[in-house]
Write an enzyme that holds these catalytic residues in place. Structure first.
Site, short mmCIF file in Angstrom:
data_model
loop_
_atom_site.label_atom_id
_atom_site.label_comp_id
_atom_site.label_asym_id
_atom_site.label_seq_id
_atom_site.Cartn_x
_atom_site.Cartn_y
_atom_site.Cartn_z
N HIS A 76 50.98 -19.73 137.82
CA HIS A 76 51.54 -18.38 137.85
C HIS A 76 50.51 -17.41 137.30
O HIS A 76 50.13 -16.44 137.96
CB HIS A 76 52.83 -18.34 137.01
CG HIS A 76 53.35 -16.96 136.75
ND1 HIS A 76 53.64 -16.51 135.47
CD2 HIS A 76 53.62 -15.93 137.59
CE1 HIS A 76 54.08 -15.27 135.54
NE2 HIS A 76 54.09 -14.88 136.81
N ASN A 99 43.82 -16.72 119.03
CA ASN A 99 45.17 -16.86 119.56
C ASN A 99 45.05 -17.33 121.00
O ASN A 99 44.41 -16.68 121.82
CB ASN A 99 45.92 -15.52 119.48
CG ASN A 99 47.36 -15.64 119.89
OD1 ASN A 99 47.81 -14.99 120.83
ND2 ASN A 99 48.13 -16.46 119.19
N GLN A 107 46.43 -30.78 115.62
CA GLN A 107 45.28 -31.13 114.80
C GLN A 107 44.14 -31.65 115.66
O GLN A 107 42.96 -31.41 115.37
CB GLN A 107 45.67 -32.18 113.76
CG GLN A 107 44.54 -32.51 112.78
CD GLN A 107 44.95 -33.59 111.79
OE1 GLN A 107 45.73 -34.48 112.12
NE2 GLN A 107 44.43 -33.52 110.58
N ASP A 126 33.77 -23.52 109.99
CA ASP A 126 34.39 -24.79 109.64
C ASP A 126 35.87 -24.58 109.34
O ASP A 126 36.43 -23.51 109.64
CB ASP A 126 33.68 -25.44 108.44
CG ASP A 126 33.64 -24.54 107.21
OD1 ASP A 126 34.51 -23.63 107.09
OD2 ASP A 126 32.74 -24.72 106.37
N SER A 145 47.69 -33.64 122.37
CA SER A 145 47.84 -34.04 120.97
C SER A 145 47.37 -35.48 120.79
O SER A 145 47.32 -36.25 121.75
CB SER A 145 49.31 -33.94 120.56
OG SER A 145 49.52 -34.48 119.27
N HIS A 244 60.45 -15.67 121.04
CA HIS A 244 59.98 -16.89 121.68
C HIS A 244 59.29 -16.55 123.00
O HIS A 244 59.72 -15.65 123.73
CB HIS A 244 61.14 -17.85 121.93
CG HIS A 244 61.17 -18.98 120.94
ND1 HIS A 244 61.68 -18.84 119.67
CD2 HIS A 244 60.74 -20.26 121.04
CE1 HIS A 244 61.57 -19.99 119.03
NE2 HIS A 244 60.99 -20.87 119.83
N SER A 296 64.99 -15.03 120.59
CA SER A 296 64.84 -15.40 122.00
C SER A 296 64.60 -14.15 122.86
O SER A 296 65.20 -13.10 122.61
CB SER A 296 66.10 -16.11 122.49
OG SER A 296 66.05 -16.32 123.89
#
Length: 332
Positions: A76, A99, A107, A126, A145, A244, A296
């Site tokens: 999209h 961002n 992590q 760092d 992840s 959200h 929301s």
């Protein structure tokens, strides 16, 4: 009307974190100009950068809704990473804020980005001065992840998606590093009430009366905008707001940065004339989340509903509402 003081610390937490990071790399007491939220041209170097972090766009499980049936089938809008580097010229120390149009920063991604930055810049960047954040879109490919639980619905680790994310974030930081110029920062706040609704109002109404009074509409309407300039030229903005990034539902199979990604794209592309394929420095507009919690964007309290019944149209509208308020605060 000025917001109640009881709300101030909550809504400004992400800004406080960034301010603390900036303070941590700045030696000595602030000058009067710095204390008021701006700096003389010579005080700081400011850089911004943007890069693509779009993962596998076909037959890859998506991250956010934990739906085994939700697999990518196209795009999209592409996902991007937006980076800002600020250097205190008096001490030579610096901070990086990123961002990215992702569900979250794992992590694994943080470790990968730090490793890549150390390959390029040694000890310059760092864990102590690089802060990575996500817009919390639920419409991107998953599997990036190193924790099994987050990869279950994606059916395992997706190497190519992970590589696209780590490479893209690293490239956005590198571009911001190369873009460093004398600059200033200023901070503004405002309220936005038509881009979020409390999805758990019954639970909210069980809060103490003082808490309910602090948020009379059961939402946190605060928006905080950090404005960056290089010399007298506008360079970018970070606009924090709690909603959200889920205007698009778990029925969707197209990669999308959702409403916050749309807000970024519209500010950069439509208002500032940025063309990503030109690969030249330009205005960078990030729209991070804050305390999204039960905030929301689905104003009718149904997935994909509100203000219209078209989830992609809602993505645009909720994105534009955030954009319009952010630009109003920015200009003021």
């Amino acid at each position: 009307m000025p917001p109640p003081t009881t709300r101030r610390s909550r809504r400004r937490l992400p800004v406080a974190v960034l301010a603390a990071a900036l303070g941590a790399v700045t030696l000595g007491a602030p000058s009067p100009a710095t204390a008021s939220g701006t700096a003389d041209d010579g005080d700081y170097l400011v850089g911004r950068g943007i890069a693509d972090v779009t993962g596998e766009a076909a037959e890859t499980g998506m991250m956010g809704y934990s739906s085994f049936d939700q697999k990518t089938s196209g795009i999209h809008q592409r996902q991007r990473s937006r980076a800002f580097v600020v250097v205190d010229r008096s001490s030579g120390k610096r901070v990086v804020y990123v961002n990215a149009d992702l569900a979250m920063i794992f992590q694994s991604v943080q470790q990968g980005v730090i490793a890549r930055l150390k390959e390029r810049y040694g000890s310059l960047y760092d864990e102590e001065n690089v802060l990575l954040s996500a817009t919390h879109t639920h419409s991107g490919p998953g599997g990036h992840s190193h924790h099994v639980a987050y990869n279950l619905s994606v059916l395992g680790f997706q190497k190519e998606t992970y590589r696209a994310i780590v490479d893209g974030i690293t490239d956005s930081v590198a571009k911001a590093h190369e873009d460093l110029k004398p600059g200033t920062m200023s901070l503004g706040t405002g309220t936005l009430t038509n881009a979020s609704v409390n999805r758990s109002r019954e639970a909210f109404d069980r809060n103490p009366a003082a808490d309910r009074a602090a948020f009379p509409d059961a939402i946190d309407p605060a928006m905080t905008v950090l404005r960056f300039k290089q010399g007298d030229k506008d360079a970018g903005a970070i606009s924090w707001f709690a909603t959200h990034n889920t205007s698009i539902t778990n029925k969707n199979t197209l990669i999308s940065p959702d409403n916050k990604g749309y807000a970024s794209y519209a500010w950069e592309h439509d208002h500032e004339g940025v063309r990503y394929l030109d690969d030249t420095p330009g205005f960078v507009a990030a729209f991070p989340n804050t305390n999204a919690g039960d905030m929301s964007p689905n104003l009718n309290l149904k997935p994909g509903s509100g203000p219209t019944e078209d989830e992609f149209e809602n993505t645009r509208i909720i994105g534009e509402r955030q954009l319009d308020k952010a630009r109003e605060i920015y200009d003021a």
